[in-house]
Design a protein around this motif. Structure first.
Motif, PDB file in Angstrom:
ATOM      1  N   THR A  91       0.940  -1.243   0.035  1.00  0.00           N
ATOM      2  CA  THR A  91       0.096  -0.123   0.025  1.00  0.00           C
ATOM      3  C   THR A  91       0.838   1.339  -0.059  1.00  0.00           C
ATOM      4  N   GLY A  92       0.278   2.472  -0.418  1.00  0.00           N
ATOM      5  CA  GLY A  92       1.161   3.501  -0.234  1.00  0.00           C
ATOM      6  C   GLY A  92       1.189   4.239   1.243  1.00  0.00           C
ATOM      7  N   PRO A  93       2.179   5.102   1.254  1.00  0.00           N
ATOM      8  CA  PRO A  93       2.582   5.614   2.599  1.00  0.00           C
ATOM      9  C   PRO A  93       1.397   6.016   3.289  1.00  0.00           C
ATOM     10  N   ALA A  94       1.137   5.836   4.596  1.00  0.00           N
ATOM     11  CA  ALA A  94      -0.070   6.330   5.604  1.00  0.00           C
ATOM     12  C   ALA A  94       0.327   7.870   5.440  1.00  0.00           C
ATOM     13  N   LEU A  95      -0.886   8.558   5.659  1.00  0.00           N
ATOM     14  CA  LEU A  95      -0.803  10.135   5.724  1.00  0.00           C
ATOM     15  C   LEU A  95      -1.395  10.175   7.054  1.00  0.00           C
ATOM     16  N   VAL A  96      -0.501  10.703   8.020  1.00  0.00           N
ATOM     17  CA  VAL A  96      -0.978  10.810   9.436  1.00  0.00           C
ATOM     18  C   VAL A  96      -1.820  12.222   9.475  1.00  0.00           C
ATOM     19  N   ASN A  97      -3.125  12.137   9.909  1.00  0.00           N
ATOM     20  CA  ASN A  97      -3.552  13.521  10.101  1.00  0.00           C
ATOM     21  C   ASN A  97      -3.894  14.491   8.741  1.00  0.00           C
ATOM     22  N   TRP A  98      -3.775  13.827   7.653  1.00  0.00           N
ATOM     23  CA  TRP A  98      -4.236  14.517   6.567  1.00  0.00           C
ATOM     24  C   TRP A  98      -5.763  15.141   6.532  1.00  0.00           C
ATOM     25  N   GLN A  99      -5.517  16.183   6.082  1.00  0.00           N
ATOM     26  CA  GLN A  99      -6.872  17.210   5.941  1.00  0.00           C
ATOM     27  C   GLN A  99      -6.849  17.910   4.562  1.00  0.00           C
ATOM     28  N   ALA A 100      -8.053  17.896   3.938  1.00  0.00           N
ATOM     29  CA  ALA A 100      -8.109  18.880   2.996  1.00  0.00           C
ATOM     30  C   ALA A 100      -7.603  20.167   2.928  1.00  0.00           C
ATOM     31  N   ARG A 101      -7.137  20.624   1.739  1.00  0.00           N
ATOM     32  CA  ARG A 101      -6.506  21.821   1.542  1.00  0.00           C
ATOM     33  C   ARG A 101      -7.611  22.987   1.472  1.00  0.00           C
ATOM     34  N   THR A 102      -7.104  24.267   1.572  1.00  0.00           N
ATOM     35  CA  THR A 102      -8.202  25.349   1.297  1.00  0.00           C
ATOM     36  C   THR A 102      -7.882  25.680  -0.329  1.00  0.00           C
ATOM     37  N   PHE A 103      -8.948  26.350  -0.706  1.00  0.00           N
ATOM     38  CA  PHE A 103      -8.972  26.599  -2.077  1.00  0.00           C
ATOM     39  C   PHE A 103      -7.913  27.819  -2.241  1.00  0.00           C
ATOM     40  N   PRO A 104      -7.270  27.971  -3.416  1.00  0.00           N
ATOM     41  CA  PRO A 104      -6.385  28.940  -3.606  1.00  0.00           C
ATOM     42  C   PRO A 104      -7.236  30.207  -3.540  1.00  0.00           C
ATOM     43  N   GLU A 105      -6.656  31.317  -3.289  1.00  0.00           N
ATOM     44  CA  GLU A 105      -7.381  32.805  -3.191  1.00  0.00           C
ATOM     45  C   GLU A 105      -6.678  33.798  -4.194  1.00  0.00           C
ATOM     46  N   PRO A 106      -7.457  34.701  -4.355  1.00  0.00           N
ATOM     47  CA  PRO A 106      -7.023  35.731  -5.265  1.00  0.00           C
ATOM     48  C   PRO A 106      -6.046  36.519  -4.469  1.00  0.00           C
ATOM     49  N   VAL A 107      -4.893  35.970  -4.246  1.00  0.00           N
ATOM     50  CA  VAL A 107      -4.003  37.045  -3.536  1.00  0.00           C
ATOM     51  C   VAL A 107      -2.816  37.558  -4.592  1.00  0.00           C
ATOM     52  N   THR A 108      -2.001  38.539  -4.001  1.00  0.00           N
ATOM     53  CA  THR A 108      -1.182  39.150  -4.694  1.00  0.00           C
ATOM     54  C   THR A 108       0.390  38.734  -3.962  1.00  0.00           C
ATOM     55  N   LEU A 109       1.116  38.185  -5.076  1.00  0.00           N
ATOM     56  CA  LEU A 109       2.645  37.554  -4.962  1.00  0.00           C
ATOM     57  C   LEU A 109       3.411  38.609  -5.497  1.00  0.00           C
ATOM     58  N   THR A 110       4.248  39.121  -4.803  1.00  0.00           N
ATOM     59  CA  THR A 110       5.318  40.085  -5.214  1.00  0.00           C
ATOM     60  C   THR A 110       6.862  39.389  -4.973  1.00  0.00           C
ATOM     61  N   GLY A 111       7.536  39.598  -6.180  1.00  0.00           N
ATOM     62  CA  GLY A 111       8.811  39.072  -6.174  1.00  0.00           C
ATOM     63  C   GLY A 111       9.915  40.389  -6.493  1.00  0.00           C
ATOM     64  N   GLN A 112      11.061  39.910  -6.769  1.00  0.00           N
ATOM     65  CA  GLN A 112      12.056  40.871  -7.074  1.00  0.00           C
ATOM     66  C   GLN A 112      11.880  41.743  -8.557  1.00  0.00           C
ATOM     67  N   TYR A 113      11.099  41.052  -9.479  1.00  0.00           N
ATOM     68  CA  TYR A 113      11.112  41.623 -10.775  1.00  0.00           C
ATOM     69  C   TYR A 113       9.790  41.681 -11.310  1.00  0.00           C
ATOM     70  N   CYS A 114       8.754  40.967 -10.581  1.00  0.00           N
ATOM     71  CA  CYS A 114       7.414  40.882 -11.173  1.00  0.00           C
ATOM     72  C   CYS A 114       6.441  40.748 -10.151  1.00  0.00           C
ATOM     73  N   ARG A 115       5.326  40.921 -10.346  1.00  0.00           N
ATOM     74  CA  ARG A 115       4.134  40.760  -9.074  1.00  0.00           C
ATOM     75  C   ARG A 115       2.996  40.005  -9.840  1.00  0.00           C
ATOM     76  N   LEU A 116       2.518  38.948  -9.289  1.00  0.00           N
ATOM     77  CA  LEU A 116       1.028  38.298  -9.415  1.00  0.00           C
ATOM     78  C   LEU A 116       0.075  38.575  -8.749  1.00  0.00           C
ATOM     79  N   GLU A 117      -0.847  39.097  -9.528  1.00  0.00           N
ATOM     80  CA  GLU A 117      -2.177  39.815  -8.747  1.00  0.00           C
ATOM     81  C   GLU A 117      -3.336  39.612  -9.483  1.00  0.00           C
ATOM     82  N   PRO A 118      -4.616  39.302  -8.831  1.00  0.00           N
ATOM     83  CA  PRO A 118      -5.581  38.899  -9.298  1.00  0.00           C
ATOM     84  C   PRO A 118      -5.902  39.566 -10.688  1.00  0.00           C
ATOM     85  N   LEU A 119      -6.528  38.879 -11.693  1.00  0.00           N
ATOM     86  CA  LEU A 119      -6.830  39.419 -13.025  1.00  0.00           C
ATOM     87  C   LEU A 119      -8.008  40.419 -12.702  1.00  0.00           C
ATOM     88  N   ASN A 120      -7.620  41.728 -13.162  1.00  0.00           N
ATOM     89  CA  ASN A 120      -8.901  42.670 -13.075  1.00  0.00           C
ATOM     90  C   ASN A 120      -9.052  43.392 -14.612  1.00  0.00           C
TER      91      ASN A 120
END
Length: 246
Positions: free
Chosen positions: A12-41
């Motif tokens: 069998t595959g490895p056991a995942l202890v206390n695994w829980q469903a993850r949250t859905f991605p949010e329309p967040v802003t992610l900023t780097g050194q050269y670019c920024r990802l932001e929710p499409l507007n």
């Protein structure tokens, strides 16, 4: 690798202890050194994206492997952007150049499966001015970092037309592992598509994160903006450091 066996002696595959469903991605802003990802507007991004995707010397070949386009006029492109903005899955982000503060590309998280901690980067529409630049690599890194470091997902996928050599090469360069071909998986633009599958999983991420950070460092580029070391070299080095047997 040690194999897990159940009480019946079945592997069998490895056991995942206390695994829980993850949250859905949010329309967040992610900023780097050269670019920024932001929710499409639509208000902020439509005009700059249309100009970026339709340069004076542009070629319709840009749209060959994309599920949308080409767009013959600003009105049809604007309608596409409005539809994308309203979408939750795919969840679209604009890539903004920090120097010009202009949107120069799009990408999304799609086919998100919170129960199993899986999502896919898709709808990658990088304009000619964004392709093969520092910004394009950083944009991919920022989204991958969000998925693994903030959302704690287990698997991050990349899929493309099996005949799309630039996309397949980009996936490999970014550290995705090729998994195979799904034959006749999609019909788009009136033709059949065999789909190439790639993935990064959570155990890959620490080495990849280290490699991306090293590659994106200003120390890796000379005065002319030329890289000293390729990203794939740094990924291999980081993987070896993480596991000397690699």
């Amino acid at each position: 690798m040690e194999q897990n066996l159940n009480i019946f002696g079945q592997p069998t595959g490895p056991a995942l202890v206390n695994w829980q469903a993850r949250t859905f991605p949010e329309p967040v802003t992610l900023t780097g050194q050269y670019c920024r990802l932001e929710p499409l507007n639509a208000t902020q991004h439509t005009d700059s994206l249309y100009q970026a995707f339709h340069p004076a010397n542009g070629s319709p070949s840009f749209w060959t492997y994309l599920s949308v386009g080409p767009f013959d006029d600003p009105q049809s492109f604007s309608a596409f952007i409005r539809t994308a903005v309203a979408s939750r899955d795919p969840l679209f982000f604009a890539v903004v150049d920090l120097r010009s503060e202009q949107a120069v590309g799009l990408l999304s998280l799609m086919r998100t499966d919170v129960r199993n901690g899986v999502t896919e980067v898709g709808n990658v529409m990088f304009s000619p001015s964004l392709q093969r630049t520092l910004l394009s690599t950083e944009a991919q890194f920022l989204l991958m970092q969000y998925v693994f470091s903030e959302l704690s997902y287990r698997r991050y996928e990349w899929k493309c037309d099996s005949l799309n050599a630039p996309s397949r090469n980009a996936a490999s360069r970014l550290g995705f592992q090729f998994e195979g071909i799904f034959r006749q998986a999609v019909v788009y633009k009136g033709r059949s598509r065999d789909t190439a599958w790639f993935s990064v999983i959570d155990s890959d991420w620490p080495a990849l994160k280290m490699a991306f950070q090293r590659w994106l460092s200003a120390d890796n580029f000379n005065a002319q903006g030329e890289q000293q070391f390729r990203l794939q070299q740094m990924i291999q080095q980081a993987q070896t450091q993480a596991d000397p047997r690699a």
